[in-house]
Design a protein around this motif. Structure first.
Motif, PDB file in Angstrom:
ATOM      1  N   ASP A 164     -42.143   5.095  24.877  1.00 29.42           N
ATOM      2  CA  ASP A 164     -42.295   4.810  23.455  1.00 29.42           C
ATOM      3  C   ASP A 164     -42.436   3.315  23.184  1.00 29.42           C
ATOM      4  OD1 ASP A 164     -39.627   4.544  24.388  1.00 29.42           O
ATOM      5  OD2 ASP A 164     -38.884   4.523  22.319  1.00 29.42           O
ATOM      6  N   LEU A 165     -42.399   2.518  24.226  1.00 25.14           N
ATOM      7  CA  LEU A 165     -42.537   1.070  24.101  1.00 25.14           C
ATOM      8  C   LEU A 165     -43.801   0.598  24.825  1.00 25.14           C
ATOM      9  CD1 LEU A 165     -38.832  -0.001  24.784  1.00 25.14           C
ATOM     10  CD2 LEU A 165     -39.969   0.223  22.563  1.00 25.14           C
ATOM     11  N   ALA A 166     -44.351  -0.513  24.364  1.00 21.84           N
ATOM     12  CA  ALA A 166     -45.575  -1.067  24.944  1.00 21.84           C
ATOM     13  C   ALA A 166     -45.354  -2.532  25.290  1.00 21.84           C
ATOM     14  CB  ALA A 166     -46.737  -0.923  23.960  1.00 21.84           C
ATOM     15  N   VAL A 167     -46.292  -3.092  26.041  1.00 22.99           N
ATOM     16  CA  VAL A 167     -46.210  -4.489  26.465  1.00 22.99           C
ATOM     17  C   VAL A 167     -47.449  -5.235  25.976  1.00 22.99           C
ATOM     18  CG1 VAL A 167     -46.056  -6.066  28.435  1.00 22.99           C
ATOM     19  CG2 VAL A 167     -44.873  -3.851  28.510  1.00 22.99           C
ATOM     20  N   VAL A 168     -47.244  -6.390  25.371  1.00 20.90           N
ATOM     21  CA  VAL A 168     -48.350  -7.275  25.017  1.00 20.90           C
ATOM     22  C   VAL A 168     -48.149  -8.603  25.726  1.00 20.90           C
ATOM     23  CG1 VAL A 168     -48.868  -6.195  22.801  1.00 20.90           C
ATOM     24  CG2 VAL A 168     -47.177  -8.035  22.900  1.00 20.90           C
ATOM     25  N   GLY A 169     -49.248  -9.184  26.208  1.00 23.79           N
ATOM     26  CA  GLY A 169     -49.183 -10.446  26.923  1.00 23.79           C
ATOM     27  C   GLY A 169     -49.835 -11.567  26.135  1.00 23.79           C
ATOM     28  N   TYR A 170     -49.275 -12.770  26.274  1.00 22.49           N
ATOM     29  CA  TYR A 170     -49.842 -13.940  25.600  1.00 22.49           C
ATOM     30  C   TYR A 170     -49.369 -15.198  26.314  1.00 22.49           C
ATOM     31  CZ  TYR A 170     -45.219 -14.354  23.403  1.00 22.49           C
ATOM     32  OH  TYR A 170     -43.871 -14.483  23.187  1.00 22.49           O
ATOM     33  N   ALA A 171     -50.043 -16.302  26.048  1.00 20.83           N
ATOM     34  CA  ALA A 171     -49.697 -17.584  26.651  1.00 20.83           C
ATOM     35  C   ALA A 171     -49.111 -18.522  25.611  1.00 20.83           C
ATOM     36  CB  ALA A 171     -50.932 -18.217  27.283  1.00 20.83           C
ATOM     37  N   ARG A 172     -48.265 -19.423  26.081  1.00 21.50           N
ATOM     38  CA  ARG A 172     -47.700 -20.513  25.286  1.00 21.50           C
ATOM     39  C   ARG A 172     -46.591 -20.044  24.335  1.00 21.50           C
ATOM     40  NH1 ARG A 172     -50.002 -23.521  28.972  1.00 21.50           N
ATOM     41  NH2 ARG A 172     -52.220 -23.022  29.124  1.00 21.50           N
ATOM     42  N   SER A 173     -45.501 -20.771  24.374  1.00 26.45           N
ATOM     43  CA  SER A 173     -44.371 -20.441  23.507  1.00 26.45           C
ATOM     44  C   SER A 173     -44.646 -20.785  22.061  1.00 26.45           C
ATOM     45  CB  SER A 173     -43.115 -21.188  23.978  1.00 26.45           C
ATOM     46  OG  SER A 173     -42.755 -20.819  25.283  1.00 26.45           O
ATOM     47  N   GLU A 174     -45.284 -21.906  21.842  1.00 22.36           N
ATOM     48  CA  GLU A 174     -45.621 -22.343  20.482  1.00 22.36           C
ATOM     49  C   GLU A 174     -47.123 -22.160  20.311  1.00 22.36           C
ATOM     50  OE1 GLU A 174     -43.339 -23.120  18.357  1.00 22.36           O
ATOM     51  OE2 GLU A 174     -41.691 -23.082  19.801  1.00 22.36           O
ATOM     52  N   SER A 175     -47.543 -21.011  19.866  1.00 24.42           N
ATOM     53  CA  SER A 175     -48.959 -20.700  19.761  1.00 24.42           C
ATOM     54  C   SER A 175     -49.177 -19.669  18.669  1.00 24.42           C
ATOM     55  CB  SER A 175     -49.478 -20.151  21.096  1.00 24.42           C
ATOM     56  OG  SER A 175     -48.908 -18.876  21.364  1.00 24.42           O
TER      57      SER A 175
END
Length: 365
Positions: A132-143
């Motif tokens: 029931d949970l998904a994963v999203v990926g991204y770069a940079r903490s402040e973005s």
């Protein structure tokens, strides 16, 4: 779980995946993703929840990572090894103070859950896959992507990839300075189905799975689903950097880890390949790598990078010369490749073992 990102304009689905491979401009998507201006639905990742008051000491006792004192919110990763030190499972780990969240390659999630449940015995621990949970990926903490995830995704937990530095208790074989992973500020956030839908509708730019893979390969970042086979040792992939604590207590496979690192050499090694892109042929995983006509390894991951062009990771024989002329075999003919060392030929044998005098020398004394 279906992906609301599949309904976005231009979405081209990846084979066997719920999430798009790209949205019509994979190189541009890479640049946006790397800059923190886009995010990716990582449908090739799955979430495993480990609950119970013994969860961290229990995970510590059966895996390669020191987890007994893991602080809430701190990210790390672990390997599950067989008795001979070969990699069986890998997981990204972040604890929220009540539960340890494992983010894993989806194709191995069920097998990992089954193995973990067999290891519970009397520990106060429960293990379950959270579909029931998904994963999203991204770069940079402040973005922009990070802000969108916080505002619209309401993440359950967020894992920050430790690959940008050598973790405590780890060891790096790669000698390149700076390491290509030093600039990798990658995050994977666990979100609900509603959070995933809200992100898809938020207006933040979306990148496909191909973009995320290209950035991973460029950072020399190993992945269980790609770089691992039945014989893989952590040393071969330079995975002692972040997934193995060399000074922790006993766990399955530890003897081999210590022996290879201190006294021996890994029998194979991971290399980074720059591929000849003149004829637009990109060899896929499993493609044979040759030197002087002899097979010396295989491609494990490949991508067309927005700056570096065609690139790949390959696992090759340790003895392969650094300056060897390489070709990758494809159905469309051979592709020339140049090798960049990740794990050097002399990796391992890190212990300072005193040289004993010869018997004849003692006798002469």
């Amino acid at each position: 779980m279906g992906s609301p990102f599949a309904a976005l304009p231009g979405a081209v689905m990846a084979d066997g995946s719920a999430a798009p491979a790209h949205y019509g401009a994979p190189l541009r998507e890479q640049a946006l993703l790397d800059a923190g201006e886009a995010l990716v639905h990582a449908a090739d990742r799955a979430v495993v929840e480990v609950a119970g008051e013994d969860r961290l000491t229990w995970l510590d006792s059966i895996t390669s990572q020191a987890l007994g004192a893991l602080e809430p919110g701190r990210s790390t990763e672990l390997l599950v090894l067989d008795p001979h030190g070969h990699i069986e499972h890998a997981a990204s780990v972040v604890d929220d103070g009540e539960r340890a969240w494992l983010i894993v390659d989806a194709d191995g999630a069920d097998a990992l859950v089954a193995w973990l449940r067999r290891m519970v015995f009397r520990s106060r621990v429960s293990v379950g896959r959270r579909d029931d949970l998904a994963v999203v990926g991204y770069a940079r903490s402040e973005s922009p992507a990070a802000r969108a995830v916080l505002e619209h995704g309401a993440p359950v937990a967020t894992w920050r990839d430790p690959w940008d530095a050598v973790s405590a208790g780890g060891h790096q074989y790669a000698v390149m300075v700076p390491h290509p992973g030093a600039g990798r500020e990658w995050h994977e956030a666990i979100v609900t189905e509603d959070g995933l839908a809200a992100l898809a509708a938020s207006g933040i730019a979306a990148a496909g799975l191909l973009a995320a893979e290209a950035l991973r390969i460029a950072a020399w970042r190993p992945r269980r689903a790609n770089e691992v086979d039945a014989r893989t040792l952590p040393h071969e992939l330079d995975w002692l950097r972040t997934a193995v604590h060399l000074n922790k207590g006993c766990y399955r496979g530890q003897e081999t880890v210590a022996k290879v690192h201190n006294l021996g050499h890994p029998p194979r090694r991971l290399v980074f390949l720059h591929l000849d892109g003149s004829d637009t042929v990109l060899p896929g995983p499993g493609a044979v790598v040759t030197a002087d006509g002899a097979e010396i390894g295989r491609i494990t991951s490949s991508a067309l990078h927005h700056e570096d062009g065609p690139i790949a990771l390959a696992v090759v024989k340790r003895s392969l010369a650094v300056d060897a002329s390489l070709q990758v075999l494809t159905d469309d003919g051979p592709v020339a490749a140049s090798q960049q060392e990740i794990v050097p030929r002399d990796a391992g044998a890190a212990a300072s073992v005193p040289r004993l005098p010869r018997l004849s020398s003692r006798a002469r004394g």
